[in-house]
Design a protein around this motif. Sequence first.
Motif, short mmCIF file in Angstrom:
data_model
loop_
_atom_site.label_atom_id
_atom_site.label_comp_id
_atom_site.label_asym_id
_atom_site.label_seq_id
_atom_site.Cartn_x
_atom_site.Cartn_y
_atom_site.Cartn_z
N ALA A 1 0.84 -1.20 0.00
CA ALA A 1 0.00 0.00 0.00
C ALA A 1 0.87 1.25 0.00
CB ALA A 1 -0.93 0.00 1.21
N LEU A 2 1.93 1.22 0.75
CA LEU A 2 2.84 2.36 0.81
C LEU A 2 3.52 2.58 -0.55
CD1 LEU A 2 3.89 4.42 2.84
CD2 LEU A 2 5.69 2.81 3.44
N LYS A 3 3.97 1.50 -1.16
CA LYS A 3 4.60 1.61 -2.49
C LYS A 3 3.63 2.17 -3.52
CE LYS A 3 6.81 -2.58 -2.69
NZ LYS A 3 7.44 -3.72 -3.38
N ALA A 4 2.39 1.73 -3.48
CA ALA A 4 1.41 2.13 -4.48
C ALA A 4 0.84 3.53 -4.23
CB ALA A 4 0.27 1.12 -4.52
N LYS A 5 0.59 3.86 -2.97
CA LYS A 5 -0.11 5.10 -2.66
C LYS A 5 0.80 6.26 -2.26
CE LYS A 5 -4.30 2.76 -1.16
NZ LYS A 5 -5.26 2.59 -0.07
N ALA A 6 1.98 5.95 -1.77
CA ALA A 6 2.90 6.99 -1.32
C ALA A 6 4.34 6.59 -1.67
CB ALA A 6 2.75 7.24 0.17
N PRO A 7 4.64 6.47 -2.96
CA PRO A 7 5.96 5.99 -3.36
C PRO A 7 7.12 6.88 -2.87
CG PRO A 7 4.73 6.79 -5.26
CD PRO A 7 3.79 6.79 -4.10
N LYS A 8 6.89 8.17 -2.80
CA LYS A 8 7.94 9.06 -2.30
C LYS A 8 8.25 8.76 -0.84
CE LYS A 8 9.14 13.93 -1.82
NZ LYS A 8 8.65 15.32 -1.95
N MET A 9 7.22 8.62 -0.05
CA MET A 9 7.38 8.27 1.37
C MET A 9 8.08 6.92 1.50
SD MET A 9 4.29 7.88 4.08
CE MET A 9 4.55 7.74 5.82
N TYR A 10 7.67 5.96 0.67
CA TYR A 10 8.30 4.63 0.68
C TYR A 10 9.80 4.75 0.41
CZ TYR A 10 9.41 -0.14 -0.74
OH TYR A 10 9.99 -1.38 -0.85
N ARG A 11 10.15 5.50 -0.63
CA ARG A 11 11.57 5.65 -0.98
C ARG A 11 12.36 6.35 0.13
NH1 ARG A 11 9.16 6.96 -5.90
NH2 ARG A 11 9.49 9.19 -5.53
N GLU A 12 11.76 7.38 0.72
CA GLU A 12 12.46 8.11 1.78
C GLU A 12 12.69 7.25 3.01
OE1 GLU A 12 10.37 11.77 2.56
OE2 GLU A 12 10.76 12.54 0.54
N LEU A 13 11.66 6.48 3.40
CA LEU A 13 11.82 5.58 4.55
C LEU A 13 12.88 4.52 4.27
CD1 LEU A 13 8.08 5.11 5.56
CD2 LEU A 13 9.86 6.15 6.98
N LYS A 14 12.85 3.99 3.07
CA LYS A 14 13.83 2.96 2.69
C LYS A 14 15.24 3.54 2.69
CE LYS A 14 14.53 -0.74 -0.61
NZ LYS A 14 14.02 -1.43 -1.77
N THR B 1 -12.84 -5.77 9.07
CA THR B 1 -11.52 -5.97 8.48
C THR B 1 -11.29 -5.00 7.32
OG1 THR B 1 -11.52 -8.31 9.11
CG2 THR B 1 -9.99 -7.67 7.38
N GLU B 2 -12.26 -4.90 6.44
CA GLU B 2 -12.14 -3.99 5.29
C GLU B 2 -12.02 -2.54 5.75
OE1 GLU B 2 -11.67 -4.82 2.08
OE2 GLU B 2 -11.57 -6.85 2.85
N GLN B 3 -12.80 -2.18 6.74
CA GLN B 3 -12.77 -0.81 7.25
C GLN B 3 -11.41 -0.47 7.85
OE1 GLN B 3 -15.77 -0.10 10.27
NE2 GLN B 3 -14.54 1.50 11.19
N ILE B 4 -10.86 -1.37 8.64
CA ILE B 4 -9.56 -1.14 9.28
C ILE B 4 -8.47 -1.06 8.23
CG2 ILE B 4 -7.83 -2.10 10.86
CD1 ILE B 4 -10.35 -1.01 12.27
N LEU B 5 -8.50 -1.96 7.26
CA LEU B 5 -7.49 -1.93 6.19
C LEU B 5 -7.55 -0.61 5.43
CD1 LEU B 5 -7.76 -5.56 4.80
CD2 LEU B 5 -5.88 -4.60 6.14
N ALA B 6 -8.75 -0.16 5.09
CA ALA B 6 -8.89 1.09 4.35
C ALA B 6 -8.43 2.28 5.19
CB ALA B 6 -10.35 1.28 3.93
N GLN B 7 -8.73 2.25 6.45
CA GLN B 7 -8.38 3.34 7.35
C GLN B 7 -6.87 3.44 7.55
OE1 GLN B 7 -10.47 2.98 11.09
NE2 GLN B 7 -8.88 4.06 12.18
N VAL B 8 -6.24 2.35 7.87
CA VAL B 8 -4.82 2.36 8.21
C VAL B 8 -3.94 2.45 6.96
CG1 VAL B 8 -2.94 1.09 9.34
CG2 VAL B 8 -5.19 1.18 10.40
N LEU B 9 -4.36 1.81 5.88
CA LEU B 9 -3.50 1.77 4.69
C LEU B 9 -3.78 2.93 3.72
CD1 LEU B 9 -3.63 -2.06 3.92
CD2 LEU B 9 -1.98 -0.80 5.31
N ASN B 10 -4.34 3.99 4.21
CA ASN B 10 -4.66 5.15 3.38
C ASN B 10 -3.49 6.13 3.35
OD1 ASN B 10 -6.14 6.85 1.77
ND2 ASN B 10 -7.14 7.85 3.49
N TYR B 11 -2.40 5.72 2.73
CA TYR B 11 -1.20 6.55 2.69
C TYR B 11 -1.28 7.53 1.52
CZ TYR B 11 0.47 2.71 5.54
OH TYR B 11 0.60 1.76 6.51
#
Length: 100
Positions: free
Chosen positions: A17-30, A84-94
Amino acid sequence: MRMPYPQKDREYMVREALKAKAPKMYRELKKKGKLDKFVKEQADLLLAEYSSQLVDAHIRADLGPKASYQEQLSAHLHTLNQLTEQILAQVLNYQDPPTT
């Protein structure tokens, strides 16, 4: 009851989710060596959110004493799937911050 995804799967979902929705954030964290810690913390957050809302979900799903076992089971499974779907959508909303 535990969340229907093991830790390894939750970490995979967070990473993807991070790679797909926030690639810049993903790269910076990595790049900073903080990606694995962030992924684990977010996977733990998924579990904590699920656990904190589980009892309320079961209460909402209760159809009362006149409902059959099958009706109760179906209502509870439906509610758990929704949770489960609600929690996934809530937390993985990068999102990456807007570029200027």
